[in-house]
Enzyme design. Sequence first.
Site, PDB file in Angstrom:
ATOM      1  N   TYR A  41      -4.499 -11.701  15.038  1.00  0.00           N
ATOM      2  CA  TYR A  41      -4.276 -10.549  14.148  1.00  0.00           C
ATOM      3  C   TYR A  41      -5.440  -9.567  14.241  1.00  0.00           C
ATOM      4  O   TYR A  41      -5.249  -8.365  14.469  1.00  0.00           O
ATOM      5  CB  TYR A  41      -4.094 -11.037  12.704  1.00  0.00           C
ATOM      6  CG  TYR A  41      -4.112  -9.929  11.679  1.00  0.00           C
ATOM      7  CD1 TYR A  41      -3.100  -8.978  11.633  1.00  0.00           C
ATOM      8  CD2 TYR A  41      -5.160  -9.827  10.751  1.00  0.00           C
ATOM      9  CE1 TYR A  41      -3.126  -7.952  10.684  1.00  0.00           C
ATOM     10  CE2 TYR A  41      -5.191  -8.810   9.803  1.00  0.00           C
ATOM     11  CZ  TYR A  41      -4.169  -7.883   9.777  1.00  0.00           C
ATOM     12  OH  TYR A  41      -4.202  -6.865   8.850  1.00  0.00           O
ATOM     13  N   LEU A  86       0.842  -1.198   0.000  1.00  0.00           N
ATOM     14  CA  LEU A  86       0.000   0.000   0.000  1.00  0.00           C
ATOM     15  C   LEU A  86       0.877   1.248   0.000  1.00  0.00           C
ATOM     16  O   LEU A  86       0.598   2.221  -0.724  1.00  0.00           O
ATOM     17  CB  LEU A  86      -0.915  -0.023   1.235  1.00  0.00           C
ATOM     18  CG  LEU A  86      -1.837   1.163   1.439  1.00  0.00           C
ATOM     19  CD1 LEU A  86      -2.776   1.352   0.246  1.00  0.00           C
ATOM     20  CD2 LEU A  86      -2.667   0.982   2.724  1.00  0.00           C
ATOM     21  N   ALA A  89       2.600  -2.942   9.610  1.00  0.00           N
ATOM     22  CA  ALA A  89       1.788  -3.887  10.377  1.00  0.00           C
ATOM     23  C   ALA A  89       2.500  -5.227  10.423  1.00  0.00           C
ATOM     24  O   ALA A  89       3.330  -5.526   9.572  1.00  0.00           O
ATOM     25  CB  ALA A  89       0.419  -4.061   9.716  1.00  0.00           C
ATOM     26  N   ASP A 142     -10.718  -5.696   7.560  1.00  0.00           N
ATOM     27  CA  ASP A 142     -12.012  -6.396   7.642  1.00  0.00           C
ATOM     28  C   ASP A 142     -11.953  -7.524   8.678  1.00  0.00           C
ATOM     29  O   ASP A 142     -12.985  -7.992   9.148  1.00  0.00           O
ATOM     30  CB  ASP A 142     -12.384  -6.972   6.274  1.00  0.00           C
ATOM     31  CG  ASP A 142     -11.303  -7.875   5.697  1.00  0.00           C
ATOM     32  OD1 ASP A 142     -10.110  -7.487   5.744  1.00  0.00           O
ATOM     33  OD2 ASP A 142     -11.630  -8.979   5.202  1.00  0.00           O
TER      34      ASP A 142
HETATM   35  N1  LIG Z   1      -2.587  -6.971   2.689  1.00  0.00           N
HETATM   36  C1  LIG Z   1      -3.881  -7.086   2.930  1.00  0.00           C
HETATM   37  O1  LIG Z   1      -4.606  -7.851   2.279  1.00  0.00           O
HETATM   38  C2  LIG Z   1      -4.520  -6.258   4.013  1.00  0.00           C
HETATM   39  C3  LIG Z   1      -5.884  -6.459   4.305  1.00  0.00           C
HETATM   40  C4  LIG Z   1      -6.474  -5.680   5.304  1.00  0.00           C
HETATM   41  C5  LIG Z   1      -5.718  -4.736   5.985  1.00  0.00           C
HETATM   42  N2  LIG Z   1      -4.393  -4.579   5.680  1.00  0.00           N
HETATM   43  C6  LIG Z   1      -3.629  -3.548   6.414  1.00  0.00           C
HETATM   44  O2  LIG Z   1      -3.159  -2.615   5.453  1.00  0.00           O
HETATM   45  C7  LIG Z   1      -1.892  -2.095   5.863  1.00  0.00           C
HETATM   46  C8  LIG Z   1      -0.892  -2.190   4.728  1.00  0.00           C
HETATM   47  O3  LIG Z   1      -0.726  -3.539   4.308  1.00  0.00           O
HETATM   48  P1  LIG Z   1       0.278  -3.963   3.137  1.00  0.00           P
HETATM   49  O4  LIG Z   1      -0.332  -5.113   2.427  1.00  0.00           O
HETATM   50  O5  LIG Z   1       0.715  -2.767   2.383  1.00  0.00           O
HETATM   51  O6  LIG Z   1       1.508  -4.496   4.015  1.00  0.00           O
HETATM   52  P2  LIG Z   1       3.040  -4.659   3.620  1.00  0.00           P
HETATM   53  O7  LIG Z   1       3.229  -4.738   2.152  1.00  0.00           O
HETATM   54  O8  LIG Z   1       3.559  -5.775   4.469  1.00  0.00           O
HETATM   55  O9  LIG Z   1       3.678  -3.280   4.090  1.00  0.00           O
HETATM   56  C9  LIG Z   1       3.932  -2.992   5.426  1.00  0.00           C
HETATM   57  C10 LIG Z   1       5.174  -2.144   5.476  1.00  0.00           C
HETATM   58  O10 LIG Z   1       5.470  -1.844   6.849  1.00  0.00           O
HETATM   59  C11 LIG Z   1       6.828  -2.132   7.122  1.00  0.00           C
HETATM   60  N3  LIG Z   1       6.965  -2.535   8.511  1.00  0.00           N
HETATM   61  C12 LIG Z   1       6.656  -3.716   9.094  1.00  0.00           C
HETATM   62  N4  LIG Z   1       6.940  -3.688  10.410  1.00  0.00           N
HETATM   63  C13 LIG Z   1       7.433  -2.442  10.650  1.00  0.00           C
HETATM   64  C14 LIG Z   1       7.892  -1.793  11.813  1.00  0.00           C
HETATM   65  N5  LIG Z   1       7.944  -2.420  12.995  1.00  0.00           N
HETATM   66  N6  LIG Z   1       8.301  -0.506  11.711  1.00  0.00           N
HETATM   67  C15 LIG Z   1       8.275   0.144  10.519  1.00  0.00           C
HETATM   68  N7  LIG Z   1       7.876  -0.423   9.379  1.00  0.00           N
HETATM   69  C16 LIG Z   1       7.449  -1.717   9.446  1.00  0.00           C
HETATM   70  C17 LIG Z   1       7.180  -3.252   6.185  1.00  0.00           C
HETATM   71  O11 LIG Z   1       8.574  -3.292   6.014  1.00  0.00           O
HETATM   72  P3  LIG Z   1       9.336  -4.726   5.913  1.00  0.00           P
HETATM   73  O12 LIG Z   1       8.640  -5.513   4.876  1.00  0.00           O
HETATM   74  O13 LIG Z   1      10.732  -4.336   5.577  1.00  0.00           O
HETATM   75  O14 LIG Z   1       9.168  -5.373   7.264  1.00  0.00           O
HETATM   76  C18 LIG Z   1       6.421  -2.836   4.930  1.00  0.00           C
HETATM   77  O15 LIG Z   1       7.170  -1.907   4.174  1.00  0.00           O
HETATM   78  C19 LIG Z   1      -1.534  -2.846   7.152  1.00  0.00           C
HETATM   79  O16 LIG Z   1      -1.924  -2.058   8.252  1.00  0.00           O
HETATM   80  C20 LIG Z   1      -2.388  -4.087   7.109  1.00  0.00           C
HETATM   81  O17 LIG Z   1      -2.700  -4.570   8.399  1.00  0.00           O
HETATM   82  C21 LIG Z   1      -3.787  -5.314   4.714  1.00  0.00           C
END
Ligand SMILES: NC(=O)c1ccc[n+]([C@@H]2O[C@H](COP(=O)([O-])OP(=O)(O)OC[C@H]3O[C@@H](n4cnc5c(N)ncnc54)[C@H](OP(=O)(O)O)[C@@H]3O)[C@@H](O)[C@H]2O)c1
Length: 285
Positions: free
Chosen positions: A126, A12, A60, A102
């Site tokens: 989670y 995202l 996250a 969700d």
């Molecule tokens: N993906 C889904 O289907 C989904 C669905 C519902 C809600 N969400 C929510 O949407 C948001 C974005 O999701 P996404 O899919 O974009 O996730 P993502 O691709 O895993 O991105 C999360 C980013 O946060 C970084 N990160 C993780 N732990 C960290 C920490 N302790 N301090 C600083 N940075 C950190 C990660 O870096 P590293 O990779 O280097 O650790 C990564 O760049 C999250 O809040 C997630 O819970 C996601």
Amino acid sequence: MKIALIGADGQLGTDIYKYFKEKDLEVIGLTEKEIDVCDLNICKDLLIKLKPDLIINTAAFHQVDVCEDEAVTTFDVNVAGVKILSDICLKLDIPLMHFSTDFVFGRYHKETPYTESDCPKPVSIYGISKLAGECVIQYVLKKYYLIRVCGLYGHAGSMGKGSNFVELMIRLAEEGKGIKVVDDQILTPTSTKDVARKLHELIQTGKYGLFHMTNTGSCSWYEFACEIFKLAGLSPNISPTTSEEFGAKARRPAYSVLDNKNLRAIGLEDMGNWKEALKDYIDER
Ligand SMILES: NC(=O)c1ccc[n+]([C@@H]2O[C@H](COP(=O)([O-])OP(=O)(O)OC[C@H]3O[C@@H](n4cnc5c(N)ncnc54)[C@H](OP(=O)(O)O)[C@@H]3O)[C@@H](O)[C@H]2O)c1
């Protein structure tokens, strides 16, 4: 407007960074190498020095099955980290934009979309941690954009999960493997590019609060996979299965479609249908 974007290289985060830059916003992209949301001193030093007008947190710990066994890390990132960022926003008197899921729903059964006023009852560690993160923001701050998203996919792929569902399905199909996908969990697949656009509209309104933000329509994960294969011109050996047979460690909601009611209430239009968004994604690959 100066924006500090945490998780800028995530799925995202990448699309937010790109789209907000196109819109001439000053975005300072921060990766986990530069900031760990669980480290109070690093967060304070960096963010207070930056003096942003808005902090966006996409970080996250969201490997849903791993969270079941790693509750401490899950709560560190999804709750304690959010408290650190909320306190900094309070001190700077700026809003925090944060993402939830969700998966805060699921313990009672519904077959119509959840609105923001439905009572969340998660069925996994989670989901519990993300709901606790929501509570922390609402406890500390008055100015926040709390955004629940669902079934995200974007070209950067999920950093935390190593890929995203679309890429995983295409890889499995290309490897010629038989594919089983659950047909008893209903969601709305959502494009991170579409979310980035809608977030930009939202910050122009300056209206704070809790918002569901997804593409429209719904499907099961099995139907999602079938649509991916249709659009990608692939014909793998795919069959539907049940959550019970699939046997994932964490429970998932049987139905977690989100009604974007609060966005409509502030005059923002619904996002496009999930099939159109998926077509755009596949066409761009
Ligand atoms: N993906 C889904 O289907 C989904 C669905 C519902 C809600 N969400 C929510 O949407 C948001 C974005 O999701 P996404 O899919 O974009 O996730 P993502 O691709 O895993 O991105 C999360 C980013 O946060 C970084 N990160 C993780 N732990 C960290 C920490 N302790 N301090 C600083 N940075 C950190 C990660 O870096 P590293 O990779 O280097 O650790 C990564 O760049 C999250 O809040 C997630 O819970 C996601």
